[in-house]
Enzyme design. Structure first.
Site: not given
Ligand code: 4GX
Length: 246
Positions: A156, A171, A91, A118
């Site tokens: 893709r 897309d 993140p 962690e």
């Protein structure tokens, strides 16, 4: 493209190697895959590669030395003339975007480090990782699912992976806009009808309607994308037509 993942749960990657278009492409030789379990590089017989955090606190931290050996091993095993890009999913990384997936699709290879516990010792990240990437502002239990999302979105973009040649170009985000709505049979479902224009057979009209729907949806649902597109246009020196003399 040769993709190597470093993960304590290598079996999870069956989801991408054994199912769907990514599996078919793997069998066709459009990409190569290896999963490396960093436990094999542990310096103890039990295969522990995590330890308690300096400074205290809950959870465990993945140790730098076994992960460094795993990455070095992956680089040694890499097939392809250019060195692979080493990525860590977390993140704290830069957000993954369509533009980033297109950039990564041009590489010979990627080594994807998947963290559990962690996190990973910061010194390993500073010296062995080229780029830290996030799949979104939320937390999952390990880097494996984020790595598979990155892999799928990159694969893709590679020629031949999708059945239909221009599927990737159609897309959402390929032109900076959200996708238009889609319909199939039956023509009427619970009193809801397919938009008439799609039954008209007028391909120019259909293309125009789809473009309008894309712009409308982007305005309503993701005004941030439209703002980014305007910014891009201004950087390219594209401006609205004016009747004033220049
Ligand atoms: N986009 N995770 C990484 C391990 C971890 C824990 C703490 C650093 C600090 C994620 C995401 C994500 C969960 C993968 C935590 N690393 N990865 N993992 N969002 O949530 O990529």
């Amino acid at each position: 493209m040769h993709i190597q993942v470093i993960s304590v749960l290598p079996e999870m990657f069956a989801a991408i190697s054994d199912f769907g278009v990514t599996s078919r492409a793997l069998k066709q030789g459009l990409w190569q895959f290896d999963a490396i379990n960093p436990r094999q590089f542990a310096d103890n017989k039990l295969g522990y590669i995590d330890d308690r955090p300096y400074g205290g606190g809950p959870g465990m931290v993945m140790m730098a030395p076994p992960l460094a050996r795993a990455i070095t091993h992956a680089k040694d095993q890499h097939q392809g003339k250019n060195p692979p890009r080493v990525l860590y999913l977390s993140p704290q990384g830069q957000p993954l975007t369509h533009a980033k997936t297109q950039e990564l699709a041009k590489l010979d290879g990627m080594i994807l480090l998947c963290g559990r516990y962690e996190g990973v010792d910061e010194r390993l990240l500073n010296h062995y990782i080229d780029e830290e990437i996030s799949i979104g502002d939320f937390v999952v239990s390990g880097g494996e699912l984020p790595a598979m999302m990155l892999m799928d979105s990159v694969l893709r973009q590679i020629d031949g992976v999708l059945g239909h040649q221009d599927s990737a170009a159609q897309d959402s985000f390929a032109n900076g806009l959200l996708d238009c709505p889609h319909y199939t049979r039956p023509e009427s479902f619970e009193d809801m009808h397919v938009p008439e224009v799609l039954l008209s057979g007028n391909h120019a009209k259909i293309a125009k309607w789809r473009q309008q729907q894309s712009v409308l949806r982007t305005t309503q649902r993701r005004p941030d994308l439209l703002a980014a597109l305007k910014q891009e246009a201004s950087e390219l020196g594209i401006s609205e037509p004016t009747d004033k003399a220049i």
